[in-house]
Design an enzyme around this catalytic site. Structure first.
Site, PDB file in Angstrom:
ATOM      1  CE1 TYR A 265      -9.902  49.868  14.826  1.00 40.95           C
ATOM      2  CE2 TYR A 265      -7.854  49.320  15.965  1.00 40.95           C
ATOM      3  CZ  TYR A 265      -9.202  49.626  16.006  1.00 40.95           C
ATOM      4  OH  TYR A 265      -9.849  49.705  17.216  1.00 40.95           O
TER       5      TYR A 265
ATOM      6  CE  LYS B 232     -10.998  52.865  16.648  1.00 39.47           C
ATOM      7  NZ  LYS B 232     -12.443  53.137  16.751  1.00 39.47           N
TER       8      LYS B 232
ATOM      9  CB  SER C  28      -7.753  51.790  20.060  1.00 40.09           C
ATOM     10  OG  SER C  28      -6.841  50.734  20.165  1.00 40.09           O
TER      11      SER C  28
ATOM     12  CE1 TYR D 191     -17.049  41.360  24.736  1.00 40.33           C
ATOM     13  CE2 TYR D 191     -15.129  42.520  23.873  1.00 40.33           C
ATOM     14  CZ  TYR D 191     -15.713  41.716  24.836  1.00 40.33           C
ATOM     15  OH  TYR D 191     -14.959  41.267  25.886  1.00 40.33           O
TER      16      TYR D 191
ATOM     17  CE  LYS E 227     -14.255  43.739  17.012  1.00 37.28           C
ATOM     18  NZ  LYS E 227     -14.645  43.294  18.330  1.00 37.28           N
TER      19      LYS E 227
ATOM     20  CG  ASP F  85     -24.818  48.122  15.110  1.00 39.24           C
ATOM     21  OD1 ASP F  85     -24.533  47.536  14.038  1.00 39.24           O
ATOM     22  OD2 ASP F  85     -24.130  48.023  16.135  1.00 39.24           O
TER      23      ASP F  85
ATOM     24  CG  PHE G 122      -4.862  49.715  27.448  1.00 39.89           C
ATOM     25  CD1 PHE G 122      -3.558  49.618  27.053  1.00 39.89           C
ATOM     26  CD2 PHE G 122      -5.370  50.974  27.764  1.00 39.89           C
ATOM     27  CE1 PHE G 122      -2.740  50.743  27.002  1.00 39.89           C
ATOM     28  CE2 PHE G 122      -4.568  52.104  27.712  1.00 39.89           C
ATOM     29  CZ  PHE G 122      -3.251  51.987  27.329  1.00 39.89           C
TER      30      PHE G 122
ATOM     31  CG  LEU H 259     -22.681  55.548  11.977  1.00 42.29           C
ATOM     32  CD1 LEU H 259     -21.568  56.016  12.895  1.00 42.29           C
ATOM     33  CD2 LEU H 259     -23.997  56.095  12.458  1.00 42.29           C
TER      34      LEU H 259
HETATM   35  P1  NAD Z   1     -17.940  45.397  17.280  1.00 48.27           P
HETATM   36  O1  NAD Z   1     -17.606  45.093  15.873  1.00 48.27           O
HETATM   37  O2  NAD Z   1     -18.464  44.300  18.130  1.00 48.27           O
HETATM   38  O3  NAD Z   1     -18.944  46.623  17.358  1.00 48.27           O
HETATM   39  C1  NAD Z   1     -18.962  47.649  16.389  1.00 48.27           C
HETATM   40  C2  NAD Z   1     -20.406  47.823  15.940  1.00 48.27           C
HETATM   41  O4  NAD Z   1     -20.464  48.867  14.971  1.00 48.27           O
HETATM   42  C3  NAD Z   1     -20.998  46.574  15.311  1.00 48.27           C
HETATM   43  O5  NAD Z   1     -22.236  46.284  15.910  1.00 48.27           O
HETATM   44  C4  NAD Z   1     -21.163  46.940  13.824  1.00 48.27           C
HETATM   45  O6  NAD Z   1     -22.265  46.289  13.239  1.00 48.27           O
HETATM   46  C5  NAD Z   1     -21.338  48.446  13.924  1.00 48.27           C
HETATM   47  N1  NAD Z   1     -20.938  49.201  12.727  1.00 48.27           N
HETATM   48  C6  NAD Z   1     -19.766  49.123  12.041  1.00 48.27           C
HETATM   49  N2  NAD Z   1     -19.768  49.997  11.019  1.00 48.27           N
HETATM   50  C7  NAD Z   1     -20.943  50.655  11.066  1.00 48.27           C
HETATM   51  C8  NAD Z   1     -21.538  51.691  10.289  1.00 48.27           C
HETATM   52  N3  NAD Z   1     -20.928  52.220   9.221  1.00 48.27           N
HETATM   53  N4  NAD Z   1     -22.779  52.116  10.632  1.00 48.27           N
HETATM   54  C9  NAD Z   1     -23.427  51.591  11.667  1.00 48.27           C
HETATM   55  N5  NAD Z   1     -22.935  50.613  12.448  1.00 48.27           N
HETATM   56  C10 NAD Z   1     -21.693  50.163  12.154  1.00 48.27           C
HETATM   57  O7  NAD Z   1     -16.623  46.029  17.946  1.00 48.27           O
HETATM   58  P2  NAD Z   1     -16.308  46.356  19.476  1.00 48.27           P
HETATM   59  O8  NAD Z   1     -15.237  45.425  19.931  1.00 48.27           O
HETATM   60  O9  NAD Z   1     -17.550  46.468  20.247  1.00 48.27           O
HETATM   61  O10 NAD Z   1     -15.620  47.780  19.300  1.00 48.27           O
HETATM   62  C11 NAD Z   1     -16.360  48.973  19.425  1.00 48.27           C
HETATM   63  C12 NAD Z   1     -15.440  50.151  19.157  1.00 48.27           C
HETATM   64  O11 NAD Z   1     -14.331  50.093  20.056  1.00 48.27           O
HETATM   65  C13 NAD Z   1     -14.844  50.158  17.750  1.00 48.27           C
HETATM   66  O12 NAD Z   1     -14.800  51.489  17.300  1.00 48.27           O
HETATM   67  C14 NAD Z   1     -13.439  49.627  17.964  1.00 48.27           C
HETATM   68  O13 NAD Z   1     -12.531  50.107  17.015  1.00 48.27           O
HETATM   69  C15 NAD Z   1     -13.117  50.172  19.347  1.00 48.27           C
HETATM   70  N6  NAD Z   1     -12.101  49.377  20.046  1.00 48.27           N
HETATM   71  C16 NAD Z   1     -12.285  48.029  20.194  1.00 48.27           C
HETATM   72  C17 NAD Z   1     -11.309  47.270  20.828  1.00 48.27           C
HETATM   73  C18 NAD Z   1     -11.455  45.776  20.948  1.00 48.27           C
HETATM   74  O14 NAD Z   1     -10.440  45.091  21.160  1.00 48.27           O
HETATM   75  N7  NAD Z   1     -12.661  45.215  20.869  1.00 48.27           N
HETATM   76  C19 NAD Z   1     -10.148  47.891  21.319  1.00 48.27           C
HETATM   77  C20 NAD Z   1     -10.010  49.274  21.164  1.00 48.27           C
HETATM   78  C21 NAD Z   1     -11.004  50.024  20.529  1.00 48.27           C
END
Ligand code: NAD
Ligand code: UDP
Length: 338
Positions: free
Chosen positions: A150, A154, A126, A11, A86, A31, A179, A59
């Site tokens: 989770y 972080k 986060s 996302y 997440k 990814d 946020f 990863l």
């Molecule tokens: P998301 O799940 O849409 O994106 C994460 C991506 O990482 C996905 O495409 C997934 O396929 C990939 N992924 C997961 N584990 C993997 C691995 N071992 N190897 C390779 N790829 C891997 O999530 P997002 O909402 O885009 O969040 C991105 C980052 O931001 C995350 O680290 C999340 O913790 C952090 N974050 C998100 C939010 C939120 O509310 N969306 C808030 C704070 C922090």
């Protein structure tokens, strides 16, 4: 710059890739598609008319990751590290899975980066690292404390990255504390595509509005907030993506370790978000108010002044923009990227 973006199909990653391409950066995405689809990247390239490279790599597979870095014709200048899990509730059920995927994978990434002489990284942290804050708005100097696996993953990664810098100050590290990202690109072509029933508020609201879900449950109406529902700092995902472009520029100044809140500084309650969504979309969001969700803080919003001063960045889009763009994406893609 030549950038490696982990989790770039997700996302926030896909929206950030779009903004980076607009700035003419060269992008390589890794990814494992565990929570995303390559279709998001196809659309990012279609919207921008620019190309990026994609490798389906986990990863946790250090050798495969190393091969990606070794195969680059031009050295990677910096990494933006989104990849991870997440979902708070899931992290409580499966802590080992979360620590492996969020902490171990970051250790692998940093080892591979170091071995290839790449020492600039932006990490998706986060506001969860502030735990249940006693005082709002939260600022970057508050002590960190995760309240679930989770959140603790972080906090741990932030600590690891700090330690790496202490040992070798050639590293430059940006810790971006997001946020509540919501919204979608204004094209309506990329957005948030949760698997199954959404956990988060906005995807839930939009699936209720489109008729996929019957009603929203508002978790708690008896908090000591103006209307009794929880208050959060919602930020448009495109503003957040632009924040990454600015943070990359900051890394070019060799700042060492820097942490920034990326939020609007303005809190909205759950009931206010529902009202804003109904107003801009003209759709009804049937909802009931139930008991509190375990672990929810009454109020969390950030002070974004540091990012404004040091990154020349601030969120520009309103809660109405966030709701309107979420709805445009939902209507155009009722089943997400499928
Ligand atoms: P998301 O799940 O849409 O994106 C994460 C991506 O990482 C996905 O495409 C997934 O396929 C990939 N992924 C997961 N584990 C993997 C691995 N071992 N190897 C390779 N790829 C891997 O999530 P997002 O909402 O885009 O969040 C991105 C980052 O931001 C995350 O680290 C999340 O913790 C952090 N974050 C998100 C939010 C939120 O509310 N969306 C808030 C704070 C922090
Ligand atoms: N929320 C809610 N009903 C839902 C999902 C979320 O009332 O179905 C509330 C939740 O209690 C919180 C806010 O919406 O106050 C934002 O929750 P979300 O899970 O999106 O993000 P969080 O702030 O927990 O990271």
């Amino acid at each position: 710059m030549n950038l490696l973006v982990t989790g770039g199909a997700g996302y926030i990653g896909s929206h950030t890739c779009l903004e980076l391409l607009k700035q003419n950066h060269n992008i390589t995405v890794v990814d494992n598609l565990s929570n995303s689809s390559e279709e998001s990247l196809r659309r990012v390239q279609q919207i921008t008319g620019k190309k990026l490279s994609f490798y389906k790599v986990d990863l946790l597979d250090r050798d495969a990751l190393n091969n990606v870095l070794q195969s680059q014709s031009k050295k990677i200048d910096a990494v933006i590290h989104f990849a991870g899990f997440k979902a708070v509730g899931e992290s409580v059920q499966r802590p080992l899975w979360y620590y492996q995927n969020n902490v171990q994978s970051t250790l692998n990434l940093c080892e591979v980066m170091d071995a290839n002489g790449v020492r600039n990284i932006i990490f998706s942290s986060s506001c969860t690292v502030y735990g249940n804050p006693d005082v709002v708005p939260v600022h970057e100097d508050l002590p960190l404390s995760g309240t679930n696996p989770y959140g603790r993953s972080k906090v741990m990664v932030e600590q690891v990255l700090n330690d790496i810098y202490q040992a070798d100050n050639r590293w430059n590290i940006g810790l971006l504390r997001y946020f509540n990202p919501i919204g979608a690109h204004e094209s309506g072509q990329i957005g948030e595509d949760p698997l199954g029933i959404p956990n988060n508020l906005l995807p839930y609201i939009s699936q209720v509005a489109i008729g996929k879900l019957k009603q929203l449950t508002v978790f708690g109406g008896d908090y000591s907030t103006a209307d009794g529902s929880c208050v959060r700092d919602y930020i448009h995902v495109v503003d957040l993506a632009v924040g990454h472009v600015k943070a990359l520029e900051k890394l070019e100044e060799n700042p060492g370790v820097v942490a920034y809140n990326l939020g609007t500084g303005q809190g909205y309650s759950v009931l206010e978000v529902i009202a804003a969504f109904e107003k801009v979309t003209g759709e009804k969001v049937p909802h009931i108010i139930s008991g509190r969700r375990s672990g929810d803080a009454a109020e969390c919003y950030g002070n974004p002044e540091k990012a404004k001063m040091e990154l020349s960045w601030q969120a520009e889009r309103s809660i109405e923009d966030m709701c309107r763009d979420t709805w445009r994406w939902q209507k155009a893609n009722p089943n997400g990227y499928c």
